[in-house]
Design an enzyme around this catalytic site. Structure first.
Site, short mmCIF file in Angstrom:
data_model
loop_
_atom_site.label_atom_id
_atom_site.label_comp_id
_atom_site.label_asym_id
_atom_site.label_seq_id
_atom_site.Cartn_x
_atom_site.Cartn_y
_atom_site.Cartn_z
N GLU A 199 12.48 40.68 53.60
CA GLU A 199 12.56 39.41 52.89
C GLU A 199 13.96 38.82 52.98
O GLU A 199 14.13 37.60 53.11
CB GLU A 199 12.14 39.60 51.43
CG GLU A 199 10.65 39.86 51.25
CD GLU A 199 10.30 40.43 49.88
OE1 GLU A 199 9.10 40.43 49.56
OE2 GLU A 199 11.21 40.88 49.16
N ASP A 264 7.58 46.89 42.63
CA ASP A 264 7.21 46.63 41.24
C ASP A 264 7.93 47.61 40.31
O ASP A 264 8.42 47.23 39.24
CB ASP A 264 5.70 46.80 41.05
CG ASP A 264 4.88 45.84 41.90
OD1 ASP A 264 5.42 44.77 42.25
OD2 ASP A 264 3.72 46.15 42.19
#
Length: 309
Positions: A199, A264
């Site tokens: 990313e 997460d």
């Protein structure tokens, strides 16, 4: 590293907003190839549903011992009902906007002998009305929390993420963002953004050295007015960029079994530790430890307070 702050964690209050998903696993055995096509035949012996996306972030916050509220969008369908059931079992407070015309995002995985053979995704982006309803649900919740987490899986719940960041910062709440895509201008004004290696490359391009990465990261941090930028780099550990410079910690995983949901867990740990008053370098080290534990588990999973402590 300091002792796990159990008492402080029990008082931490985290608001998680983002793309709520259901991760469905079908486990089985593969003993033959189909006569109809050159694909394995899986005899399903076990089915398991787990919380995914923002719901998995919330589940991880609870497992660490903190209080959490989850806001997002689900459908009025079987998957949505399962998400609510699992959240209730986990002890997550919810403010979910439900709509009969919007399907709950579902990722279904078929595994044979612990190897993933196939993933099927069911998803549709929510319309503007649903997103506005979710924002209205969130507004009165801000005063009740210490930290806001925005979990972006590009499923549409954070289509108006700029509004959410502005609302939270107006209340002087730290905003942690797990980003998606290459348009990072959407996250301007957040406190911390946590891209993984790929990313980050999407956002700033391919770097040639650690000095080059630092230059690109600090430029991005300045452009977005971030307090901190944390790049999670798998086996290379994590690198934190702040106004004080660069801080790095090596990966702690002894055996990588499945990276699903590891981001997460990292995000949840960062949020909990920040809610306890830790600075970013301390929070990063706890998050690194949590990430090292969770990648040794199969599928989207959690790290418990006992494991981390």
């Amino acid at each position: 590293m300091s002792t796990f702050p159990k008492e402080a964690v029990s008082k931490a209050r985290v608001l998680v907003v983002g793309d709520v998903m259901l991760d469905r696993y079908w486990f089985g055995e593969v003993e033959r190839i189909s006569p109809e096509a050159p694909v394995p035949v899986v005899h399903v012996a076990k089915r398991e549903d787990r919380l995914g996306g923002a719901a998995n972030v919330a589940r991880n916050v609870v497992s660490l011992g903190a209080k959490v509220t989850l806001a997002g969008v689900v459908g009025q369908d079987e998957a949505g009902a399962k998400v609510r059931e699992l959240l209730t079992q986990a002890g997550v407070q919810t403010h979910l906007v439900a709509d009969p015309h919007h399907p709950t995002t579902l990722k279904m995985r078929v595994l044979g002998r612990q190897q993933q053979l196939l993933r099927i995704d069911f998803e549709e982006k929510p319309d503007t009305t649903l997103i506005d309803r979710m924002r209205d649900e969130i507004s009165p919740l801000l005063d009740q929390h210490d930290v806001v987490v925005l979990s972006d899986y590009a499923k549409g719940a954070l289509a108006k993420v700029e509004d959410l960041i502005e609302m939270a910062r107006a209340k002087n709440l730290p905003v942690l963002v797990d980003p998606k895509g290459s348009h990072y201008g959407r996250y301007r004004g957040a406190t911390l953004v946590t891209p993984n290696r790929s990313e980050m490359q999407q956002a700033v391009g391919q770097w040639q050295s650690e000095d080059d990465l630092q230059s690109r990261a600090q430029k991005l941090r300045d452009q977005l007015s971030l307090e901190a930028l944390l790049v999670t780099r798998s086996e290379q550990g994590m690198t934190l960029f702040t106004g004080h410079g660069r801080d790095h910690v090596d990966a702690q995983a002894h055996e990588v079994f499945d990276v699903s949901g590891a981001g997460d867990t990292v995000l949840a740990t960062l949020a909990v530790m920040r809610a306890c008053g830790m600075d970013w370098p301390q929070a990063m080290r706890w998050a690194n430890r949590a990430g090292g534990i969770v990648v040794g588990k199969l599928g989207t999973s959690i790290v418990t307070q006992e494991e981390l402590a």
